[in-house]
Structure formats: structure tokens, C-alpha cells
Design a protein around this motif. Sequence first.
Motif, PDB file in Angstrom:
ATOM      1  N   PHE A  59      -9.909   8.337  -3.180  1.00 25.06           N
ATOM      2  CA  PHE A  59     -10.566   8.420  -4.486  1.00 25.06           C
ATOM      3  C   PHE A  59      -9.590   8.886  -5.563  1.00 25.06           C
ATOM      4  CE2 PHE A  59     -14.780   9.076  -2.169  1.00 25.06           C
ATOM      5  CZ  PHE A  59     -15.132   7.751  -2.335  1.00 25.06           C
ATOM      6  N   GLY A  60      -8.688   9.786  -5.211  1.00 22.61           N
ATOM      7  CA  GLY A  60      -7.680  10.246  -6.167  1.00 22.61           C
ATOM      8  C   GLY A  60      -6.789   9.115  -6.635  1.00 22.61           C
ATOM      9  N   PHE A  61      -6.382   8.244  -5.702  1.00 18.12           N
ATOM     10  CA  PHE A  61      -5.576   7.077  -6.081  1.00 18.12           C
ATOM     11  C   PHE A  61      -6.360   6.163  -7.007  1.00 18.12           C
ATOM     12  CE2 PHE A  61      -4.499   2.609  -5.149  1.00 18.12           C
ATOM     13  CZ  PHE A  61      -3.228   2.583  -5.703  1.00 18.12           C
ATOM     14  N   SER A  62      -7.603   5.883  -6.671  1.00 19.43           N
ATOM     15  CA  SER A  62      -8.424   4.979  -7.487  1.00 19.43           C
ATOM     16  C   SER A  62      -8.653   5.537  -8.885  1.00 19.43           C
ATOM     17  CB  SER A  62      -9.775   4.737  -6.810  1.00 19.43           C
ATOM     18  OG  SER A  62      -9.594   4.128  -5.566  1.00 19.43           O
ATOM     19  N   ILE A  63      -9.028   6.784  -8.972  1.00 18.93           N
ATOM     20  CA  ILE A  63      -9.299   7.400 -10.272  1.00 18.93           C
ATOM     21  C   ILE A  63      -8.008   7.563 -11.073  1.00 18.93           C
ATOM     22  CG2 ILE A  63     -10.116   9.516 -11.398  1.00 18.93           C
ATOM     23  CD1 ILE A  63     -12.149   9.708  -9.049  1.00 18.93           C
ATOM     24  N   GLY A  64      -6.938   7.952 -10.408  1.00 18.55           N
ATOM     25  CA  GLY A  64      -5.651   8.091 -11.085  1.00 18.55           C
ATOM     26  C   GLY A  64      -5.152   6.777 -11.659  1.00 18.55           C
ATOM     27  N   TYR A  65      -5.351   5.694 -10.929  1.00 15.96           N
ATOM     28  CA  TYR A  65      -4.941   4.387 -11.426  1.00 15.96           C
ATOM     29  C   TYR A  65      -5.724   4.001 -12.678  1.00 15.96           C
ATOM     30  CZ  TYR A  65      -4.452  -0.618 -11.861  1.00 15.96           C
ATOM     31  OH  TYR A  65      -4.241  -1.869 -12.358  1.00 15.96           O
ATOM     32  N   VAL A  66      -7.032   4.206 -12.636  1.00 16.24           N
ATOM     33  CA  VAL A  66      -7.869   3.851 -13.793  1.00 16.24           C
ATOM     34  C   VAL A  66      -7.475   4.693 -15.006  1.00 16.24           C
ATOM     35  CG1 VAL A  66     -10.221   3.864 -14.685  1.00 16.24           C
ATOM     36  CG2 VAL A  66      -9.764   3.005 -12.390  1.00 16.24           C
ATOM     37  N   VAL A  67      -7.231   5.981 -14.812  1.00 16.69           N
ATOM     38  CA  VAL A  67      -6.826   6.851 -15.921  1.00 16.69           C
ATOM     39  C   VAL A  67      -5.459   6.443 -16.456  1.00 16.69           C
ATOM     40  CG1 VAL A  67      -6.160   9.215 -16.511  1.00 16.69           C
ATOM     41  CG2 VAL A  67      -8.243   8.789 -15.190  1.00 16.69           C
ATOM     42  N   ALA A  68      -4.507   6.189 -15.565  1.00 17.99           N
ATOM     43  CA  ALA A  68      -3.162   5.783 -16.004  1.00 17.99           C
ATOM     44  C   ALA A  68      -3.206   4.451 -16.745  1.00 17.99           C
ATOM     45  CB  ALA A  68      -2.229   5.682 -14.799  1.00 17.99           C
ATOM     46  N   ARG A  69      -3.995   3.529 -16.266  1.00 22.27           N
ATOM     47  CA  ARG A  69      -4.111   2.224 -16.935  1.00 22.27           C
ATOM     48  C   ARG A  69      -4.723   2.375 -18.323  1.00 22.27           C
ATOM     49  NH1 ARG A  69      -4.088  -3.167 -15.690  1.00 22.27           N
ATOM     50  NH2 ARG A  69      -5.618  -4.384 -16.815  1.00 22.27           N
ATOM     51  N   THR A  70      -5.732   3.217 -18.439  1.00 21.16           N
ATOM     52  CA  THR A  70      -6.359   3.445 -19.745  1.00 21.16           C
ATOM     53  C   THR A  70      -5.364   4.063 -20.722  1.00 21.16           C
ATOM     54  OG1 THR A  70      -8.483   3.750 -18.641  1.00 21.16           O
ATOM     55  CG2 THR A  70      -8.298   4.547 -20.900  1.00 21.16           C
ATOM     56  N   VAL A  71      -4.610   5.036 -20.278  1.00 24.02           N
ATOM     57  CA  VAL A  71      -3.605   5.679 -21.135  1.00 24.02           C
ATOM     58  C   VAL A  71      -2.552   4.661 -21.566  1.00 24.02           C
ATOM     59  CG1 VAL A  71      -1.734   7.380 -21.167  1.00 24.02           C
ATOM     60  CG2 VAL A  71      -3.976   7.996 -20.258  1.00 24.02           C
ATOM     61  N   LEU A  72      -2.105   3.818 -20.655  1.00 24.51           N
ATOM     62  CA  LEU A  72      -1.102   2.814 -21.004  1.00 24.51           C
ATOM     63  C   LEU A  72      -1.640   1.782 -21.985  1.00 24.51           C
ATOM     64  CD1 LEU A  72       0.611   2.283 -17.541  1.00 24.51           C
ATOM     65  CD2 LEU A  72       1.521   3.496 -19.527  1.00 24.51           C
ATOM     66  N   HIS A  73      -2.934   1.476 -21.903  1.00 19.81           N
ATOM     67  CA  HIS A  73      -3.537   0.575 -22.886  1.00 19.81           C
ATOM     68  C   HIS A  73      -3.634   1.235 -24.251  1.00 19.81           C
ATOM     69  CE1 HIS A  73      -4.695  -3.167 -20.952  1.00 19.81           C
ATOM     70  NE2 HIS A  73      -4.953  -2.469 -19.866  1.00 19.81           N
ATOM     71  N   VAL A  74      -4.028   2.499 -24.268  1.00 15.14           N
ATOM     72  CA  VAL A  74      -4.157   3.216 -25.538  1.00 15.14           C
ATOM     73  C   VAL A  74      -2.799   3.336 -26.226  1.00 15.14           C
ATOM     74  CG1 VAL A  74      -4.682   5.481 -26.531  1.00 15.14           C
ATOM     75  CG2 VAL A  74      -6.249   4.451 -24.886  1.00 15.14           C
ATOM     76  N   LYS A  75      -1.751   3.561 -25.443  1.00 16.83           N
ATOM     77  CA  LYS A  75      -0.404   3.653 -26.010  1.00 16.83           C
ATOM     78  C   LYS A  75       0.213   2.276 -26.279  1.00 16.83           C
ATOM     79  CE  LYS A  75       0.925   8.121 -24.202  1.00 16.83           C
ATOM     80  NZ  LYS A  75       1.964   8.864 -23.493  1.00 16.83           N
ATOM     81  N   ARG A  76      -0.538   1.223 -25.961  1.00 13.12           N
ATOM     82  CA  ARG A  76      -0.110  -0.165 -26.169  1.00 13.12           C
ATOM     83  C   ARG A  76       1.146  -0.526 -25.370  1.00 13.12           C
ATOM     84  NH1 ARG A  76      -3.478  -2.475 -29.677  1.00 13.12           N
ATOM     85  NH2 ARG A  76      -4.419  -1.211 -31.283  1.00 13.12           N
ATOM     86  N   ILE A  77       1.301   0.072 -24.215  1.00 13.23           N
ATOM     87  CA  ILE A  77       2.379  -0.302 -23.310  1.00 13.23           C
ATOM     88  C   ILE A  77       1.952  -1.530 -22.503  1.00 13.23           C
ATOM     89  CG2 ILE A  77       3.732   0.454 -21.316  1.00 13.23           C
ATOM     90  CD1 ILE A  77       3.586   3.287 -22.528  1.00 13.23           C
ATOM     91  N   LEU A  78       0.677  -1.553 -22.103  1.00 11.78           N
ATOM     92  CA  LEU A  78       0.101  -2.722 -21.442  1.00 11.78           C
ATOM     93  C   LEU A  78      -0.677  -3.520 -22.470  1.00 11.78           C
ATOM     94  CD1 LEU A  78      -1.271  -1.335 -18.064  1.00 11.78           C
ATOM     95  CD2 LEU A  78       0.795  -2.668 -18.449  1.00 11.78           C
ATOM     96  N   ASN A  79      -0.580  -4.826 -22.389  1.00 12.46           N
ATOM     97  CA  ASN A  79      -1.265  -5.681 -23.352  1.00 12.46           C
ATOM     98  C   ASN A  79      -2.191  -6.679 -22.661  1.00 12.46           C
ATOM     99  OD1 ASN A  79      -0.039  -4.573 -25.629  1.00 12.46           O
ATOM    100  ND2 ASN A  79       1.793  -5.777 -25.263  1.00 12.46           N
ATOM    101  N   TRP A  80      -2.742  -6.292 -21.517  1.00 12.38           N
ATOM    102  CA  TRP A  80      -3.664  -7.190 -20.838  1.00 12.38           C
ATOM    103  C   TRP A  80      -4.956  -7.254 -21.622  1.00 12.38           C
ATOM    104  CZ3 TRP A  80      -2.736 -10.079 -16.495  1.00 12.38           C
ATOM    105  CH2 TRP A  80      -1.507  -9.860 -15.901  1.00 12.38           C
ATOM    106  N   PRO A  81      -5.637  -8.377 -21.570  1.00 13.44           N
ATOM    107  CA  PRO A  81      -6.872  -8.531 -22.353  1.00 13.44           C
ATOM    108  C   PRO A  81      -8.071  -7.799 -21.768  1.00 13.44           C
ATOM    109  CG  PRO A  81      -6.450 -10.515 -21.100  1.00 13.44           C
ATOM    110  CD  PRO A  81      -5.256  -9.615 -20.909  1.00 13.44           C
ATOM    111  N   PHE A  82      -7.901  -7.114 -20.652  1.00 16.69           N
ATOM    112  CA  PHE A  82      -9.008  -6.388 -20.051  1.00 16.69           C
ATOM    113  C   PHE A  82      -8.554  -4.996 -19.670  1.00 16.69           C
ATOM    114  CE2 PHE A  82      -7.073  -7.045 -15.946  1.00 16.69           C
ATOM    115  CZ  PHE A  82      -6.454  -8.275 -16.102  1.00 16.69           C
ATOM    116  N   ILE A  83      -9.515  -4.106 -19.558  1.00 17.93           N
ATOM    117  CA  ILE A  83      -9.211  -2.715 -19.182  1.00 17.93           C
ATOM    118  C   ILE A  83      -9.796  -2.427 -17.837  1.00 17.93           C
ATOM    119  CG2 ILE A  83      -9.660  -0.303 -19.746  1.00 17.93           C
ATOM    120  CD1 ILE A  83      -9.427  -1.024 -22.643  1.00 17.93           C
TER     121      ILE A  83
END
Length: 83
Positions: A59-83
Motif C-alpha cells: 500500500f505504501g508503494f501504491s500511495i507513494g506512486y500516486v502522490v509522487a505522480r500528482t506532485v510531478l504533474h503539479v510541477k509540470r514535469i510530467l505532461n501526460w493528459p491524465f492523472i
Amino acid sequence: MNNEVKTFREAILLVLHTWRAASAFFFSIELWLMVGVAAATVGGVWLAFMGDAWSLLAFGFSIGYVVARTVLHVKRILNWPFI
């Protein structure tokens, strides 16, 4: 584009064209990370059902991935069309 397939050869060509168009996504690390998160979530639920403490790691891996992905989207490092 007319996708009416009349012969087996046209069907094969259409499948090859579709695969080539989507291959960048299929070979991306992003897809395999999402598959890993899905597997970790299912495994975590199963381990939690069995009463195993290793479920916290899954669960830590799953939640950590979702949080890291959200942060990278907010910082505009990732530009995928979905979150």
C-alpha cells in the motif's frame, strides 16, 4: 479514414498500423509503473485479508506512486493528459 476491412491482409496491416501508433505508450515506463501499482494494490489487499504486515509495504508503494505522480504533474514535469 475508412476502417472497413475486407481481406485478411488488410486486417493484419490495420493491426500493424495501430501497434506502431501506440507502441510509444506500450514501451513507456509509465505504463509499466501503472501496472505495477495495480498489482501492488491487489497484492496489498490480499495480504491485508490474510493478516500479513507486508500489505503495508504494498500500500505504501501504491500511495507513494500516486502522490509522487500528482506532485510531478503539479510541477509540470510530467505532461501526460491524465492523472
